[in-house]
Design a protein around this motif. Structure first.
Motif, short mmCIF file in Angstrom:
data_model
loop_
_atom_site.label_atom_id
_atom_site.label_comp_id
_atom_site.label_asym_id
_atom_site.label_seq_id
_atom_site.Cartn_x
_atom_site.Cartn_y
_atom_site.Cartn_z
N GLU A 176 58.56 -58.27 54.39
CA GLU A 176 58.57 -59.55 53.71
C GLU A 176 58.70 -60.69 54.73
OE1 GLU A 176 57.87 -60.23 50.73
OE2 GLU A 176 58.57 -62.30 50.49
N LYS A 179 55.55 -61.14 56.44
CA LYS A 179 54.57 -61.71 55.51
C LYS A 179 54.74 -63.23 55.39
CE LYS A 179 51.75 -61.44 51.81
NZ LYS A 179 50.47 -60.75 51.87
N GLU B 320 52.73 -58.08 44.45
CA GLU B 320 52.19 -58.24 45.80
C GLU B 320 50.71 -58.63 45.77
OE1 GLU B 320 53.20 -58.16 49.21
OE2 GLU B 320 54.95 -58.67 48.00
N GLU B 478 49.07 -63.95 57.59
CA GLU B 478 49.85 -63.08 56.70
C GLU B 478 48.97 -62.19 55.85
OE1 GLU B 478 49.72 -66.41 56.40
OE2 GLU B 478 49.76 -67.06 54.31
N GLN B 479 47.67 -62.34 55.97
CA GLN B 479 46.76 -61.48 55.20
C GLN B 479 45.83 -60.69 56.12
OE1 GLN B 479 46.74 -63.77 50.98
NE2 GLN B 479 44.81 -63.81 52.07
N GLN B 483 48.67 -56.18 56.89
CA GLN B 483 49.00 -56.82 55.61
C GLN B 483 47.75 -57.09 54.79
OE1 GLN B 483 52.98 -58.74 55.98
NE2 GLN B 483 51.87 -60.07 57.36
N ILE B 486 47.54 -55.62 51.24
CA ILE B 486 48.99 -55.71 51.10
C ILE B 486 49.61 -54.66 52.00
CG2 ILE B 486 49.05 -56.61 48.74
CD1 ILE B 486 49.54 -53.81 47.71
N SER B 487 50.84 -54.94 52.42
CA SER B 487 51.43 -54.01 53.38
C SER B 487 51.69 -52.68 52.69
CB SER B 487 52.72 -54.59 53.96
OG SER B 487 53.62 -54.90 52.95
#
Lengths: 514, 530
Positions: A176, A179, B320, B478-479, B483, B486-487
């Motif tokens: 998280e 992220k 998510e 973050e993508q 990831q 999604i992770s």
């Protein structure tokens, strides 16, 4: 034979911290400060006869408690509350919410506005508590050495340890964190909260001192750093800290000279530090110098251009520190209220769109009509700062660019002051008629008064490539490529704001270097 | 009892077709299902107006992985690229503009017109970027390592990546950090001073993202421009002969040659799931087709929320995937023209228009276009990337006539009026594009025989790209990597056993690279699930 072991340039809170720690070990330390008063951005000042601020910056929540303890500041008059101060988020429709150190109390206050947000606030704090250890570990230790050229076993161990701390969060929290950290703060908080002005108020610290709007990527990192690192509140504000620091410095036999402006850092023929030359020509010798001024001021102004290696000069020149902050101090002839409340700290912003719109003109070297404000009413807890029954309102105005097409002049400053008053009037109707004195400091004024390159309050932007390897990789461990020269100000890890952390870690690096 | 395939691939875009080709080559029994009447997904050529072939969506090829061409023998199946040699930026007021050429010395001479200093550092910049691009390729050509795992295999792949970075040396490592995090405008400021040069260079950082050139994190995308690799040469871009669909057709032909079955006009409604396992697909007409595994080439949003359905997912996974940002930011306008649109009458010949033409006179221009889009409007004066492929490939239009393909940014999917109202604004959007071009080509109106306007809404409705995102998901840090999307599910797997993914919404992301399809197929074969 020189009288001093080390000269510290700049008598701000970081300079004094470095000097004191070194002085306590028996070193002969001299602090030279350009101004008549000590404290730099933490110095309280009389801006209108009888009215005082407690410093250019007013947030003392990030001061490291370990350093307070180590320097025994509390024995020397420092009063510290181990909770953050209340901050009130103001909305232009008259609503407000006070963020308090107690999560339950805050959640209850938010519930009056939105039940969802109240639940979200608790969850948000749970997340912050989980990651707080990682962030504070980062804040309280010198940056890991990621200079791959001389990656020693010891530094590798440090790196692995950092990795393990991250892993220690557990997979879920770690993922998280990875992220959300690169996200823009608007996306990050939009995922959690629904009320515009609460989101804007919570996000605001991420944007202070940043060349960024809420929609700029990586702003979440700054928010997390601030939220996790701010844990206390110093009574009488930054000036209270400076008073105590000055006392311990004296006790550690640190010599302090004010009105001593360094013009040049002197090198010997081998290229190592020889001392400093003050304006007026006086030379003071010492084999070490610790500079708490900005990295750009240190390298680009205090050295002859030919003294520096090209690489060093090049990278320092590329450090980004575009000032976006102005200051407006108001002397008010009554006890001031905002949205009908007595507050000491307050923030405005209203919505991400409004904050983003305040940032848009910065990119084109223009100034917004509706800045967002970081308000401090120091007289709320310390009425002595103004005549009886009067108030001081000290406002950090954000998204006001140093680089301004029209240029900073008496007229443009007047316009800025007017716009700030207009904004304040929304939250405190009638405020205009109660103003008896006003001081407007443009980013250019900040540069002149505090020697802040481009008026940047953090000595360089807090941005990913300028964190950890702050200000540049070659100087990120406080030592510099110049033998005997150290950096000890906000331009070094972990960065700006009133923390004393760079000053303390620099002192330790200096002691180790012996 | 109907036939049971080894694998069914939902979506006949280039990644799906490449996946099919690899699996079929390994002897698997593969079926590809495409909803539309044509194959190719967003890499498609269509004769929308008689006599003119549009590369409807994707319009240039550059990132396509060369080893895929070799391994699938695509050249034999019709893969044919016409290199682009020029990148032209017209300027208003009849200026000569700036043209950058494949020949670096020639580019430097042009740049020197605007800044001597810039022309001097241009070569150095290209050198550094090419170096970085080699590094990025290392990342693109392997599945993303899983940072949460302590499996020695994962750790060694992390180490391998770390080693590449280590070998950079401190200077380049620092530059790399900057490149990964800074805004493309700030990053270019480290080198250049001329706005005319920085304008078109900076936009490489924003194509397909809902970010501005001054938004942090966009510098990294600049690398893509230096990663284009045709016949082993960096920085080369090209047109697929016969339109971009040619790439997809080559992939389809290769797949067929290995024995894959491909059907168009087949609308998959859902993945058939039994006891948490995918067992085939259910079509919109109710028919079912069975298979051992299913591979979705659709974007993550569609795959999870439509093909699998929330009822088959945990709340956590649903949450998510809903965080996965798509937010399309671009549209496409294709023109059929009765003659050559001349973007600079002062220049001789047409050579300068044979590559791409970028409408972006300076950095502020494109940032202002973004500012408008942030608040829910399409840019009145957008950044437009134009190609006129018929100048080099006459098969695309009748003699003397031309097709002009315009990539337009910003056109945010989420407009103030609500995305579903895009169709009402389509004409106005098309006019804004045509009017912008008119500032450089005054007679454009008289040349237009036909205009096809694709808004982000159309990209969603016609091509199945949720929110019109051409990369099946924003390419923000973050993508990316472990990831994407999604992770925990970044290695082409999904929470449903036997359901895999292979589109641009998986690592390494969008563009006509083929990597998603290739890496997915190789993972499937490695795990011997079929």
């Amino acid at each position: 034979m020189s009288k001093y072991d080390i000269i510290v340039i700049g008598g701000g809170h970081n300079g004094l911290t470095t000097a004191t720690i070194l002085g306590k070990t028996g070193m002969n330390v001299l602090v030279v400060e350009k101004r008549t008063l000590l404290g730099g951005m933490a110095a309280g000042e009389e801006f209108h006869p009888g009215y005082f601020t407690t410093g250019l910056l007013h947030d003392t929540s990030g001061v490291r408690l370990d350093i307070i303890k180590e320097l025994e500041l509390e024995k020397h008059g420092l009063k510290v509350d181990k909770n953050r101060a209340n901050v009130t988020i103001l909305c232009n429709d008259g609503k407000s919410v006070t963020i308090q150190p107690d999560v339950n109390a805050t959640a209850t206050a938010i519930a009056n506005i939105s039940k969802n947000d109240s639940v979200a606030y608790r969850a948000y704090h749970e997340f912050l508590n989980k990651i707080s250890k990682v962030i504070n570990n980062l804040m309280d230790n010198p940056p890991p050495n990621i200079n791959v050229d001389n990656l020693t076993m010891a530094s590798l161990v440090v790196l692995i340890k950092k990795g393990l701390i991250l892993k220690g969060l557990g997979n879920k929290t770690m993922m998280e964190l990875l992220k959300v950290a690169p996200m823009c703060v608007a996306d990050f908080l939009n995922e959690k909260f629904e009320t515009d002005f609460i989101k804007a108020g919570l996000a605001a610290p991420a944007l202070y001192g940043s060349y960024a709007g809420p929609w700029s990527a990586y702003s979440t990192i700054n928010l997390l750093l601030w939220e996790c690192a701010s844990r206390c509140h110093i009574k009488r504000g930054p000036q209270g800290l400076i008073d105590a620091l000055q006392k311990v410095a004296q006790q550690a036999n640190v010599e302090i000279r004010t009105e001593a402006e360094v013009e040049k850092i002197l090198l010997n023929p081998e290229g190592a530090i020889r001392g400093v030359q003050l304006k007026g020509g006086e030379e003071i010798l010492a084999a070490k110098v610790a500079a708490s001024c900005t990295p750009k001021e240190t390298f680009l102004n205090l050295f002859d251009p030919f003294d520096l290696e090209y690489e060093l000069d090049y990278w320092i020149d590329k450090v980004r520190g575009r000032g976006t902050t102005a200051k407006v101090n108001l002397a008010i002839n009554k006890i001031i209220e905002f949205n009908g409340q007595l507050v000491e700290f307050a923030r405005t912003g209203n919505s991400f769109d409004e904050m983003e719109k305040a940032f848009d003109p910065v990119k084109y070297m223009e100034v917004t009509d509706s800045p967002f404000l970081d308000i401090h009413v120091p007289t709320r807890s310390n009425p002595d700062l103004a005549p009886d029954g009067h108030s001081v309102v000290s406002v950090l105005v954000h998204q006001i660019p140093y680089e301004f097409k029209a240029g900073w002049s008496v007229d443009t400053k007047k316009k800025l002051g007017k716009d700030v008053l207009k904004t304040l009037e929304i939250y405190s109707p009638g405020l205009n008629e109660t103003v008896v004195g006003m001081e407007v400091l443009s980013p250019a004024d900040l540069e002149n008064r505090y020697n802040l390159t481009q008026g940047h309050i953090y000595h360089g932007e807090h941005f990913v490539d300028q964190l950890i390897t702050r200000p540049i990789p070659a100087c990120s461990s406080y030592a510099t490529p110049i033998n005997g020269l150290f950096l000890c100000g906000s331009g070094s890890h972990p960065g700006g704001g009133i923390t004393c952390a760079p000053g303390s870690m620099a002192a330790k690096a200096i002691l180790k270097s012996k | 009892m109907s036939k049971k395939y080894d694998a069914i691939i939902i979506g006949g875009g280039h990644n799906g077709l490449i996946n099919a080709a690899y699996l079929a080559k390994a002897g698997k029994d593969v079926l590809v299902l495409e909803k539309r009447h044509v194959l190719g997904g967003a890499a498609v050529s269509e004769e929308v107006y008689p006599g003119f072939t549009y590369s409807v969506c994707s319009y240039v090829v550059s990132l396509f992985r060369p080893h895929i061409i070799r391994e699938l023998n695509l050249a034999k199946h019709g893969y044919d690229i016409i290199p682009m040699d020029a990148s032209f930026q017209p300027l208003p007021d009849g200026d000569l503009g700036l043209c950058r050429w494949g020949d670096a010395a020639r580019s430097r001479r042009e740049i020197a017109r605007f800044s001597k200093k810039d022309s001097e550092v241009y070569g150095e910049f290209s050198k550094v970027m090419t170096h970085m691009a080699k590094l990025a390729k290392e990342v693109i050509d392997h599945p993303a390592p899983d940072v949460a795992s302590i499996n020695p295999k994962e750790l060694s792949s992390l180490l391998r990546m770390g080693k590449v970075f280590k070998n950079l040396g401190p200077e380049l490592l620092h530059m790399n950090t900057k490149l990964l995090t800074m805004s493309s405008a700030d990053f270019l400021d480290l080198w250049f001073e001329s706005e005319v040069l920085k304008g078109p260079m900076s936009v490489s950082g924003i194509i397909g993202t809902f970010l501005g050139v001054r938004s942090p994190g966009t510098a990294y995308v600049l690398l893509h421009h230096y990663m284009g690799e045709l016949d082993g040469a960096f920085r080369s871009w090209g047109f697929s002969k016969g339109g971009t669909g040619g790439v997809s057709m080559a992939c389809a032909n290769a797949a067929k040659s290995f024995g894959a079955e491909i059907r168009t006009h087949v609308h998959v409604a859902k993945v058939k799931i039994k006891n948490g396992k995918a067992t085939g697909v259910v079509l919109a007409n109710g028919d079912e087709i069975n298979s051992k595994i299913v591979i979705s080439n659709l974007d993550p949003n569609r795959t999870y929320l439509k093909m699998i359905g929330e009822e088959n997912l945990s709340h956590e996974i649903t949450a998510e995937i809903k965080r996965f940002k798509l937010r399309g930011s671009s549209g496409k306008v294709n023109f059929a023209l009765s003659g050559v649109p001349n973007f600079c009458k002062k220049r001789d010949g047409l050579e300068f228009m044979q590559g791409d033409i970028a409408i972006v006179p300076n950095v502020d221009y494109v940032e202002k276009a973004y500012d408008q889009a942030k608040y829910g409007e399409f840019s009145e004066r957008p950044f437009i990337n134009i190609v006129i492929p018929s100048l080099t490939d006459p098969t695309l239009a009748p003699p003397g006539k031309h097709v002009m393909s315009c990539f337009v940014q910003y056109a945010p999917f989420n407009i103030k009026e609500g995305a579903e109202n895009w169709p009402k604004l389509a004409d106005k959007f098309g006019d804004a594009v045509q009017d912008t071009i008119k500032e450089y080509v005054p007679d454009i109106d008289s040349l237009v025989e036909h205009r096809q306007v694709l808004t982000p809404w159309d990209l969603q409705e016609t091509f199945g790209l949720t929110e019109g995102n051409i990369f099946q998901g924003e390419l923000t840090l973050e993508q990316l990597l472990f990831q994407r999307p999604i992770s925990g599910y970044a290695k082409y797997k999904t929470p449903i056993d036997n359901l895999w993914m292979s589109g641009s919404g998986t690592h390494p992301g969008g563009g006509i690279m083929g990597s998603g399809g290739e890496l997915s197929a190789k993972s499937i074969l490695k795990e011997k699930v079929i």
